[in-house]
Write a protein that holds these residues in place. Structure first.
Motif, PDB file in Angstrom:
ATOM      1  N   MET A  91       0.846  -1.182   0.000  1.00  0.00           N
ATOM      2  CA  MET A  91       0.000   0.000   0.000  1.00  0.00           C
ATOM      3  C   MET A  91       0.889   1.241   0.000  1.00  0.00           C
ATOM      4  O   MET A  91       1.878   1.326   0.703  1.00  0.00           O
ATOM      5  N   ALA A  92       0.537   2.188  -0.789  1.00  0.00           N
ATOM      6  CA  ALA A  92       1.299   3.427  -0.886  1.00  0.00           C
ATOM      7  C   ALA A  92       0.810   4.424   0.153  1.00  0.00           C
ATOM      8  O   ALA A  92      -0.361   4.435   0.531  1.00  0.00           O
ATOM      9  N   TYR A  93       1.733   5.207   0.601  1.00  0.00           N
ATOM     10  CA  TYR A  93       1.413   6.254   1.567  1.00  0.00           C
ATOM     11  C   TYR A  93       1.920   7.585   1.037  1.00  0.00           C
ATOM     12  O   TYR A  93       2.735   7.650   0.115  1.00  0.00           O
ATOM     13  N   VAL A  94       1.449   8.620   1.674  1.00  0.00           N
ATOM     14  CA  VAL A  94       1.905   9.965   1.346  1.00  0.00           C
ATOM     15  C   VAL A  94       2.397  10.600   2.639  1.00  0.00           C
ATOM     16  O   VAL A  94       1.714  10.560   3.658  1.00  0.00           O
ATOM     17  N   HIS A  95       3.586  11.148   2.599  1.00  0.00           N
ATOM     18  CA  HIS A  95       4.110  11.920   3.715  1.00  0.00           C
ATOM     19  C   HIS A  95       3.804  13.380   3.402  1.00  0.00           C
ATOM     20  O   HIS A  95       4.400  13.956   2.494  1.00  0.00           O
ATOM     21  N   ALA A  96       2.846  13.937   4.135  1.00  0.00           N
ATOM     22  CA  ALA A  96       2.350  15.266   3.795  1.00  0.00           C
ATOM     23  C   ALA A  96       2.538  16.239   4.945  1.00  0.00           C
ATOM     24  O   ALA A  96       2.446  15.867   6.112  1.00  0.00           O
ATOM     25  N   CYS A  97       2.797  17.462   4.578  1.00  0.00           N
ATOM     26  CA  CYS A  97       2.890  18.548   5.557  1.00  0.00           C
ATOM     27  C   CYS A  97       1.528  19.233   5.606  1.00  0.00           C
ATOM     28  O   CYS A  97       1.046  19.741   4.591  1.00  0.00           O
ATOM     29  N   SER A  98       0.910  19.234   6.776  1.00  0.00           N
ATOM     30  CA  SER A  98      -0.417  19.856   6.890  1.00  0.00           C
ATOM     31  C   SER A  98      -0.326  21.372   6.988  1.00  0.00           C
ATOM     32  O   SER A  98      -1.337  22.055   6.936  1.00  0.00           O
ATOM     33  N   PHE A  99       0.885  21.890   7.135  1.00  0.00           N
ATOM     34  CA  PHE A  99       1.029  23.341   7.255  1.00  0.00           C
ATOM     35  C   PHE A  99       1.154  24.008   5.886  1.00  0.00           C
ATOM     36  O   PHE A  99       0.451  24.961   5.593  1.00  0.00           O
ATOM     37  N   CYS A 100       2.065  23.499   5.034  1.00  0.00           N
ATOM     38  CA  CYS A 100       2.290  24.177   3.755  1.00  0.00           C
ATOM     39  C   CYS A 100       1.808  23.365   2.557  1.00  0.00           C
ATOM     40  O   CYS A 100       1.775  23.878   1.454  1.00  0.00           O
ATOM     41  N   GLY A 101       1.457  22.081   2.758  1.00  0.00           N
ATOM     42  CA  GLY A 101       0.938  21.295   1.655  1.00  0.00           C
ATOM     43  C   GLY A 101       1.976  20.484   0.900  1.00  0.00           C
ATOM     44  O   GLY A 101       1.637  19.772  -0.040  1.00  0.00           O
ATOM     45  N   TRP A 102       3.233  20.578   1.292  1.00  0.00           N
ATOM     46  CA  TRP A 102       4.279  19.801   0.616  1.00  0.00           C
ATOM     47  C   TRP A 102       4.029  18.318   0.875  1.00  0.00           C
ATOM     48  O   TRP A 102       3.585  17.936   1.950  1.00  0.00           O
ATOM     49  N   ARG A 103       4.298  17.459  -0.107  1.00  0.00           N
ATOM     50  CA  ARG A 103       4.073  16.023   0.081  1.00  0.00           C
ATOM     51  C   ARG A 103       5.035  15.218  -0.772  1.00  0.00           C
ATOM     52  O   ARG A 103       5.588  15.723  -1.748  1.00  0.00           O
ATOM     53  N   ARG A 104       5.200  13.957  -0.374  1.00  0.00           N
ATOM     54  CA  ARG A 104       6.018  13.031  -1.157  1.00  0.00           C
ATOM     55  C   ARG A 104       5.398  11.647  -1.033  1.00  0.00           C
ATOM     56  O   ARG A 104       4.796  11.301  -0.024  1.00  0.00           O
ATOM     57  N   GLU A 105       5.552  10.861  -2.089  1.00  0.00           N
ATOM     58  CA  GLU A 105       5.048   9.493  -2.103  1.00  0.00           C
ATOM     59  C   GLU A 105       6.012   8.603  -1.335  1.00  0.00           C
ATOM     60  O   GLU A 105       7.222   8.841  -1.311  1.00  0.00           O
ATOM     61  N   SER A 106       5.474   7.532  -0.704  1.00  0.00           N
ATOM     62  CA  SER A 106       6.312   6.582   0.013  1.00  0.00           C
ATOM     63  C   SER A 106       5.617   5.236   0.044  1.00  0.00           C
ATOM     64  O   SER A 106       4.390   5.147  -0.004  1.00  0.00           O
ATOM     65  N   ALA A 107       6.413   4.173   0.160  1.00  0.00           N
ATOM     66  CA  ALA A 107       5.854   2.831   0.232  1.00  0.00           C
ATOM     67  C   ALA A 107       5.504   2.440   1.662  1.00  0.00           C
ATOM     68  O   ALA A 107       4.730   1.513   1.886  1.00  0.00           O
ATOM     69  N   THR A 108       6.048   3.139   2.659  1.00  0.00           N
ATOM     70  CA  THR A 108       5.793   2.806   4.061  1.00  0.00           C
ATOM     71  C   THR A 108       5.402   4.055   4.837  1.00  0.00           C
ATOM     72  O   THR A 108       5.579   5.177   4.377  1.00  0.00           O
ATOM     73  N   VAL A 109       4.935   3.816   6.062  1.00  0.00           N
ATOM     74  CA  VAL A 109       4.610   4.950   6.928  1.00  0.00           C
ATOM     75  C   VAL A 109       5.850   5.456   7.653  1.00  0.00           C
ATOM     76  O   VAL A 109       5.851   6.536   8.229  1.00  0.00           O
TER      77      VAL A 109
END
Ligand SMILES: [Zn+2]
Length: 108
Positions: free
Chosen positions: A1-19
């Protein structure tokens, strides 16, 4: 399952395979990232709307902040020197510098 590491402050995000995050800080603002499913990514408040307040990073505001800091340091040095001599002046400048720390930019 794919995850997203996201910043809730500025909206920056990156894809990731793990949490698991080896670098848990946002590359744009330094805030802590959230590991969420791609459908659960929250957009930061105000991303769609125009900003409610003007940016405080204008050259005029920076210049005024610098002038305020210099005036505060000079006033503290003068007051400290008048009251307790050279040692008092040094202590007063140190205290004034400490009080100015919240106004220093996070990344200089
Ligand atoms: Zn961020």
């Amino acid at each position: 399952m794919a995850y997203v590491h996201a910043c809730s402050f500025c909206g920056w995000r990156r894809e990731s395979a793990t949490v698991v995050m080896l670098s848990p800080h946002c590359e744009q603002c330094g805030c802590t990232l959230d590991a969420v499913a791609p459908g659960d990514v929250r957009r930061p408040a105000g991303e769609d709307a125009a900003p409610a307040l003007p940016s405080l990073k204008t050259p005029l505001v920076r210049l005024l902040t610098l002038v305020f800091a210099v005036v505060l340091l000079v006033a503290a040095a003068r007051l400290g020197f008048a009251r307790a001599g050279l040692n008092g002046g040094l202590v007063a400048v140190g205290v004034a510098g400490f009080l100015l720390l919240p106004f220093a930019p996070e990344r200089i």
